[in-house]
Write a protein that holds these residues in place. Structure first.
Motif, PDB file in Angstrom:
ATOM      1  N   GLY A  64       2.131   6.265  -6.842  1.00  0.00           N
ATOM      2  CA  GLY A  64       1.084   7.093  -7.415  1.00  0.00           C
ATOM      3  C   GLY A  64       1.428   8.567  -7.368  1.00  0.00           C
ATOM      4  N   ALA A  65       1.990   9.010  -6.240  1.00  0.00           N
ATOM      5  CA  ALA A  65       2.390  10.406  -6.122  1.00  0.00           C
ATOM      6  C   ALA A  65       3.473  10.752  -7.142  1.00  0.00           C
ATOM      7  CB  ALA A  65       2.882  10.685  -4.698  1.00  0.00           C
ATOM      8  N   LEU A  66       4.424   9.853  -7.317  1.00  0.00           N
ATOM      9  CA  LEU A  66       5.499  10.082  -8.286  1.00  0.00           C
ATOM     10  C   LEU A  66       4.958  10.080  -9.708  1.00  0.00           C
ATOM     11  CD1 LEU A  66       8.557  10.502  -8.318  1.00  0.00           C
ATOM     12  CD2 LEU A  66       8.831   8.029  -8.545  1.00  0.00           C
ATOM     13  N   GLY A 118       7.576   5.391 -10.849  1.00  0.00           N
ATOM     14  CA  GLY A 118       6.275   5.697 -10.260  1.00  0.00           C
ATOM     15  C   GLY A 118       5.204   4.709 -10.684  1.00  0.00           C
ATOM     16  N   TRP A 119       5.106   4.448 -11.982  1.00  0.00           N
ATOM     17  CA  TRP A 119       4.078   3.537 -12.470  1.00  0.00           C
ATOM     18  C   TRP A 119       4.365   2.092 -12.066  1.00  0.00           C
ATOM     19  CZ3 TRP A 119      -0.648   4.378 -14.173  1.00  0.00           C
ATOM     20  CH2 TRP A 119      -0.974   5.672 -14.582  1.00  0.00           C
ATOM     21  N   MET A 120       5.647   1.740 -12.011  1.00  0.00           N
ATOM     22  CA  MET A 120       5.981   0.377 -11.589  1.00  0.00           C
ATOM     23  C   MET A 120       5.535   0.134 -10.148  1.00  0.00           C
ATOM     24  SD  MET A 120       8.414  -1.469  -9.698  1.00  0.00           S
ATOM     25  CE  MET A 120       9.921  -0.502  -9.649  1.00  0.00           C
ATOM     26  N   PHE A 121       5.834   1.079  -9.253  1.00  0.00           N
ATOM     27  CA  PHE A 121       5.409   0.928  -7.861  1.00  0.00           C
ATOM     28  C   PHE A 121       3.887   0.995  -7.729  1.00  0.00           C
ATOM     29  CE2 PHE A 121       9.766   1.909  -6.277  1.00  0.00           C
ATOM     30  CZ  PHE A 121       9.859   0.864  -5.375  1.00  0.00           C
ATOM     31  N   LEU A 122       3.271   1.853  -8.497  1.00  0.00           N
ATOM     32  CA  LEU A 122       1.816   1.982  -8.438  1.00  0.00           C
ATOM     33  C   LEU A 122       1.135   0.675  -8.815  1.00  0.00           C
ATOM     34  CD1 LEU A 122      -0.755   3.694  -8.144  1.00  0.00           C
ATOM     35  CD2 LEU A 122      -0.435   4.442 -10.512  1.00  0.00           C
ATOM     36  N   LEU A 123       1.660  -0.014  -9.837  1.00  0.00           N
ATOM     37  CA  LEU A 123       1.043  -1.253 -10.304  1.00  0.00           C
ATOM     38  C   LEU A 123       1.382  -2.449  -9.412  1.00  0.00           C
ATOM     39  CD1 LEU A 123       1.568  -0.942 -14.177  1.00  0.00           C
ATOM     40  CD2 LEU A 123      -0.525  -0.555 -12.868  1.00  0.00           C
ATOM     41  N   VAL A 148       0.840  -1.204   0.000  1.00  0.00           N
ATOM     42  CA  VAL A 148       0.000   0.000   0.000  1.00  0.00           C
ATOM     43  C   VAL A 148       0.870   1.248   0.000  1.00  0.00           C
ATOM     44  CG1 VAL A 148      -1.625   1.352   1.390  1.00  0.00           C
ATOM     45  CG2 VAL A 148      -1.995  -1.099   1.068  1.00  0.00           C
ATOM     46  N   VAL A 149       1.924   1.254   0.817  1.00  0.00           N
ATOM     47  CA  VAL A 149       2.835   2.402   0.832  1.00  0.00           C
ATOM     48  C   VAL A 149       3.514   2.560  -0.529  1.00  0.00           C
ATOM     49  CG1 VAL A 149       4.905   3.382   1.895  1.00  0.00           C
ATOM     50  CG2 VAL A 149       3.209   2.234   3.320  1.00  0.00           C
ATOM     51  N   ASP A 150       3.940   1.447  -1.132  1.00  0.00           N
ATOM     52  CA  ASP A 150       4.525   1.499  -2.472  1.00  0.00           C
ATOM     53  C   ASP A 150       3.536   2.095  -3.475  1.00  0.00           C
ATOM     54  OD1 ASP A 150       6.870   0.363  -1.642  1.00  0.00           O
ATOM     55  OD2 ASP A 150       6.367  -1.667  -2.297  1.00  0.00           O
ATOM     56  N   MET A 151       2.284   1.675  -3.377  1.00  0.00           N
ATOM     57  CA  MET A 151       1.267   2.155  -4.301  1.00  0.00           C
ATOM     58  C   MET A 151       1.053   3.664  -4.141  1.00  0.00           C
ATOM     59  SD  MET A 151      -2.697   0.888  -4.627  1.00  0.00           S
ATOM     60  CE  MET A 151      -3.042   1.377  -2.927  1.00  0.00           C
ATOM     61  N   LEU A 152       0.960   4.122  -2.898  1.00  0.00           N
ATOM     62  CA  LEU A 152       0.738   5.542  -2.652  1.00  0.00           C
ATOM     63  C   LEU A 152       1.949   6.374  -3.082  1.00  0.00           C
ATOM     64  CD1 LEU A 152      -0.987   5.374   0.855  1.00  0.00           C
ATOM     65  CD2 LEU A 152      -2.064   5.777  -1.367  1.00  0.00           C
ATOM     66  N   GLY A 153       3.141   5.898  -2.728  1.00  0.00           N
ATOM     67  CA  GLY A 153       4.347   6.619  -3.131  1.00  0.00           C
ATOM     68  C   GLY A 153       4.526   6.625  -4.638  1.00  0.00           C
ATOM     69  N   ALA A 161       6.479  -4.804 -12.848  1.00  0.00           N
ATOM     70  CA  ALA A 161       5.509  -4.853 -11.749  1.00  0.00           C
ATOM     71  C   ALA A 161       5.120  -6.298 -11.445  1.00  0.00           C
ATOM     72  CB  ALA A 161       4.276  -4.037 -12.112  1.00  0.00           C
ATOM     73  N   ALA A 162       4.893  -7.099 -12.491  1.00  0.00           N
ATOM     74  CA  ALA A 162       4.525  -8.504 -12.288  1.00  0.00           C
ATOM     75  C   ALA A 162       5.655  -9.277 -11.610  1.00  0.00           C
ATOM     76  CB  ALA A 162       4.170  -9.151 -13.627  1.00  0.00           C
ATOM     77  N   LEU A 163       6.882  -9.029 -12.028  1.00  0.00           N
ATOM     78  CA  LEU A 163       8.029  -9.702 -11.422  1.00  0.00           C
ATOM     79  C   LEU A 163       8.209  -9.272  -9.967  1.00  0.00           C
ATOM     80  CD1 LEU A 163      10.555  -9.506 -14.394  1.00  0.00           C
ATOM     81  CD2 LEU A 163       9.595 -11.596 -13.409  1.00  0.00           C
ATOM     82  N   HIS A 164       7.948  -7.999  -9.669  1.00  0.00           N
ATOM     83  CA  HIS A 164       8.051  -7.526  -8.288  1.00  0.00           C
ATOM     84  C   HIS A 164       6.975  -8.179  -7.404  1.00  0.00           C
ATOM     85  CE1 HIS A 164      10.911  -4.373  -9.532  1.00  0.00           C
ATOM     86  NE2 HIS A 164      11.181  -4.270  -8.238  1.00  0.00           N
TER      87      HIS A 164
END
Length: 279
Positions: free
Chosen positions: A45-47, A176-181, A38-43, A66-69
């Motif tokens: 998303g902000a980026l 940013g998009w990688m963490f968001l996904l 969730v923190v990754d997604m929020l961070g 994102a899938a590999l992560h």
């Protein structure tokens, strides 16, 4: 590297080991990993909001990364549920550079200079020691060891994907998009698996999960800043000091058995990583 960059990378390596130890010690590890997501997604998303939209050519890499992560986090979660931190963390981190070096020779046909060959041998010896310290592994140990080794495979895979993908998009947009996904899947899994028990689990694991997520973002941001210097090989090698930090955290703070011997084996792995990364 300047002293400032070296110190920054060392701090990032320590923080990486710290957030992993928090994830390992969460009361409910699944919920802990979900909160980190969730923190990754929020961070992320902000980026992503502050950056431009990635070009079309970058999206296959972003989605694959994102899938590999997600797979990496699930395997890391499994290894922490099955094994001790001072063994699982160094195994996962040390497997990645070892595998990249072997694949470069066996699959890509690259030469392996003597320095890097010594590095591969050192990593192999250190990983074997991490597996065998305390006696020959039993059938009961195999799932934990397999999860840790497969985690290293995922690290190697997303490292290659990200290395190619950042050429296709501005760094802030890509990250940013990688963490968001990558953030939502484990959170959704936790909601499904903890139906009726999610509230208590969140309260028990909130501190570890949210703190771990914030530290994770900080550690990754510090490495990205350091990489703008262009000293990629020494930064990659210095970052893997997290292998030793992780083993020491398990030995000193978590009171795990054989932690000191695992720390020594982890140091051997680190020597091999340095030889490969700076060869």
């Amino acid at each position: 590297m300047t002293p400032t960059i070296a110190l920054t990378v060392l701090c990032s390596a320590l923080l990486h080991a710290v957030w992993n130890s928090l994830a390992h010690n969460a009361n409910d590890r699944l919920v802990g990993f979900a909160l980190i997501g969730v923190v990754d997604m929020l961070g992320g998303g902000a980026l992503a909001l502050m950056a431009e939209i990635p070009p079309a050519g970058a999206w296959p890499f972003i989605i694959a990364s994102a899938a590999l992560h997600v797979a990496y986090n699930l395997l890391l979660l499994a290894s922490y549920q099955l094994g001790e931190f001072s063994q699982m963390y160094p195994l996962a981190r040390g497997t990645s550079p070892w595998m990249v070096a072997l694949v470069s020779v066996a699959v890509l046909g690259n030469d392996l200079p003597a320095r890097e060959l010594v590095g591969v041998i050192a990593i192999s010896a250190g990983l074997a020691a991490l597996v065998c310290i305390g006696g020959r592994p039993t059938r009961h140990d195999i799932p934990a060891l397999a999860a840790a080794l497969l985690t290293g495979v995922m690290i190697a895979a997303y490292t290659v994907v990200d290395g190619l993908g950042v050429r296709e998009a501005p760094l802030a947009a890509y990250i940013g998009w990688m963490f968001l996904l990558q953030g939502p899947p484990i959170a959704v899994l936790a909601v499904i698996r903890r139906r009726g028990m999610l509230g208590p689990a969140l309260r028990e694991s909130a501190a570890a999960g949210l703190t771990g997520g914030a530290i994770s973002l900080a550690a990754y941001s510090m490495v990205l800043w350091a990489q703008t210097s262009g000293a990629l090989a020494p930064i990659a090698a210095l970052r893997e000091t997290s292998i030793v930090f992780g083993a020491l955290i398990g030995a000193v703070f978590l009171g795990e058995r054989m932690g000191a011997r695992r720390a020594l084996a982890s140091a051997v792995v680190l020597v091999g990583v340095v030889l490969i990364s700076t060869g």
